[in-house]
Design a protein around this motif. Sequence first.
Motif, PDB file in Angstrom:
ATOM      1  N   CYS A  27       0.163  11.396  -0.869  1.00 61.24           N
ATOM      2  CA  CYS A  27      -0.905  10.433  -1.146  1.00 61.24           C
ATOM      3  C   CYS A  27      -1.050   9.506   0.043  1.00 61.24           C
ATOM      4  CB  CYS A  27      -0.583   9.622  -2.400  1.00 61.24           C
ATOM      5  SG  CYS A  27      -1.868   8.405  -2.788  1.00 61.24           S
ATOM      6  N   GLU A  52       0.819  -1.214   0.000  1.00 60.60           N
ATOM      7  CA  GLU A  52       0.000   0.000   0.000  1.00 60.60           C
ATOM      8  C   GLU A  52       0.853   1.265   0.000  1.00 60.60           C
ATOM      9  OE1 GLU A  52      -1.982  -3.460   0.687  1.00 60.60           O
ATOM     10  OE2 GLU A  52      -0.534  -2.687   2.148  1.00 60.60           O
ATOM     11  N   ALA A  76       0.807   4.176  -2.842  1.00 59.69           N
ATOM     12  CA  ALA A  76       0.747   5.611  -2.525  1.00 59.69           C
ATOM     13  C   ALA A  76       1.868   6.368  -3.244  1.00 59.69           C
ATOM     14  CB  ALA A  76       0.818   5.841  -1.016  1.00 59.69           C
ATOM     15  N   SER A 124      -7.858   6.478  -1.977  1.00 62.43           N
ATOM     16  CA  SER A 124      -6.560   7.101  -2.197  1.00 62.43           C
ATOM     17  C   SER A 124      -6.810   8.604  -2.153  1.00 62.43           C
ATOM     18  CB  SER A 124      -5.969   6.690  -3.544  1.00 62.43           C
ATOM     19  OG  SER A 124      -4.684   7.252  -3.723  1.00 62.43           O
ATOM     20  N   VAL A 138      -3.029   6.144   1.066  1.00 59.32           N
ATOM     21  CA  VAL A 138      -3.843   5.012   0.638  1.00 59.32           C
ATOM     22  C   VAL A 138      -4.457   4.381   1.875  1.00 59.32           C
ATOM     23  CG1 VAL A 138      -3.732   2.680  -0.352  1.00 59.32           C
ATOM     24  CG2 VAL A 138      -2.589   4.579  -1.495  1.00 59.32           C
ATOM     25  N   HIS A 177       1.031   6.484  -6.970  1.00 57.07           N
ATOM     26  CA  HIS A 177      -0.067   7.394  -7.274  1.00 57.07           C
ATOM     27  C   HIS A 177       0.375   8.848  -7.145  1.00 57.07           C
ATOM     28  CE1 HIS A 177      -4.660   8.244  -6.878  1.00 57.07           C
ATOM     29  NE2 HIS A 177      -4.209   8.478  -8.091  1.00 57.07           N
TER      30      HIS A 177
END
Length: 136
Positions: free
Chosen positions: A80, A47, A51, A92, A82, A54
């Motif tokens: 970001c 995760e 992040a 997100s 998540v 993204h």
Amino acid sequence: MKRTAIAEWNGTVKEGKGTLTTKSKTLDKQNYSFHSRFEDGAGTNPEELIAAAHAGCFTMALSHGLTEAGYTPGDLKTDCAVDFQDQKVVGSHLTTTASVPGIDKDEFDKIIQDAKVNCPISKVLDTEITLEYTLK
């Protein structure tokens, strides 16, 4: 263009551990484990990597949109977060601070919303994507 990574794991899910390596070696046998994923243990987790991907993808898409619209972006910074709950990424959240000389808020809003929807990582994520920003 293909980007690659290798995950190695040894042991049970709770007591085992693994490493992640990317072709670029940015991650080079980076540790990950149950503890780094579900607790506050040392190492990374999927995760956190989502992040990072993204935030990076979105910020580049924003820079591209601004450039295409005739603006020269100054500093663009995106955080970001998540949200991982019950074995699913449920959100997100992007928080961006931007310095873009000469742009007005309405034009910036149009460009940043387009980046949120159209960056390739946003398109891959099957979750709610939220955004807040500060234009300096």
